[in-house]
Design an enzyme around this catalytic site. Structure first.
Site, short mmCIF file in Angstrom:
data_model
loop_
_atom_site.label_atom_id
_atom_site.label_comp_id
_atom_site.label_asym_id
_atom_site.label_seq_id
_atom_site.Cartn_x
_atom_site.Cartn_y
_atom_site.Cartn_z
N GLU A 129 0.73 -1.30 0.04
CA GLU A 129 -0.08 0.07 -0.07
C GLU A 129 0.90 1.22 0.09
OE1 GLU A 129 -2.87 -0.32 -0.67
OE2 GLU A 129 -4.22 -1.45 0.62
N HIS A 169 -2.37 2.90 8.27
CA HIS A 169 -3.33 2.28 7.67
C HIS A 169 -3.69 1.19 8.54
CE1 HIS A 169 -6.14 0.42 5.00
NE2 HIS A 169 -5.23 -0.56 4.81
P1 13P Z 1 0.54 -5.20 3.35
O1 13P Z 1 0.91 -6.32 4.19
O2 13P Z 1 1.09 -5.24 2.06
O3 13P Z 1 1.16 -3.81 4.25
O4 13P Z 1 -0.81 -4.88 3.04
C1 13P Z 1 -1.63 -5.02 4.27
C2 13P Z 1 -3.07 -4.36 4.13
O5 13P Z 1 -3.70 -4.09 4.93
C3 13P Z 1 -3.33 -4.00 2.61
O6 13P Z 1 -4.76 -3.29 2.79
#
Ligand code: 13P
Length: 230
Positions: A80, A99
């Protein structure tokens, strides 16, 4: 590694652990990044639980999302990272992005319900309104593009059918906004189940907006008078 980089790595691991323990991410969900210097960032690796990270697992990347230092464990940057970069690009005041998929906030995002009820002083002061960005598939440019209408005015945004993103002047402040957002969503959910949440009056909200500026001196963006609109 200098002291600042060590501090950032420790803070990212600490906030990741808190997110995991507070039901803000399941399994390997969520990601965190922080600005290290001009064109360099520290971010969480893709596909690992944010509850069990150690500082050396984090990725040091450039502004294109490429690793600029070998990661001993072969871990790659978050899928992300494009969403994080869009926020840094549009908001020069931001140094960290979080996030997550907090339970109650994500339930609101699934119902496409923005958080706009002024029900508690701290929620009004910290966030005011949390808008909802249109659905965009994770890891694609759809997701960063969906944030564009909100980045100027808000520091916390719900992502339709997905979760939420918050950002701030440092890792702790970006995380705290996620915590405040989830607390706000949970309060709204609980109070709606107990009865009808009574909203603060326009006068009370106006007073809180003044206190935010003059007493609490909260930094970051806030929708301000929009909180008064019905
Ligand atoms: P990543 O593990 O690639 O950071 O992705 C996790 C996620 O929550 C995607 O929305």
């Amino acid at each position: 590694m200098d002291t600042r980089e060590k501090l950032l790595r420790d803070q990212i691991c600490d906030m990741g652990r808190r997110m995991y323990l507070k039901d803000m991410v399941a399994a390997n969900d969520g990601n965190i990044s922080a600005k290290l210097g001009e064109g360099s960032f520290i971010c969480t690796p893709t596909g690992v639980s944010k509850g069990f990270m150690t500082p050396e697992m984090l990725c040091k990347i450039n502004g294109n999302g490429e690793l600029i230092e070998d990661n001993l464990q072969g871990l790659r940057p978050s899928s992300e990272i494009k969403m994080h970069f869009k926020i840094y690009e549009k908001r020069g005041d931001i140094s960290a992005v979080v996030h997550a998929h907090p339970l109650h906030a994500t339930a609101h995002a699934i119902c496409h319900k923005q958080l706009d009820k002024q029900i508690m002083p701290e929620a009004t002061i910290a966030l005011g309104i949390v808008p909802i960005a249109e659905y965009g598939a994770p890891s694609t440019t759809e997701l960063p593009d969906s944030l564009l209408p909100y980045l100027e005015e808000y520091d916390a945004v719900l992502l339709a059918n997905h979760g939420a993103v918050t950002y701030g002047e440092n890792v702790v402040s970006a995380y705290y906004k996620m915590e405040s957002l989830e607390f706000y969503a949970k309060l709204l959910y609980l109070s709606s189940n107990i009865g009808t949440p009574k909203e603060l009056s326009a006068e009370q909200v106006t007073q809180l907006l003044e206190l935010r500026e003059k007493v609490y001196k909260v930094v970051g963006r806030h929708p301000g008078k929009k909180c008064l609109k019905k």
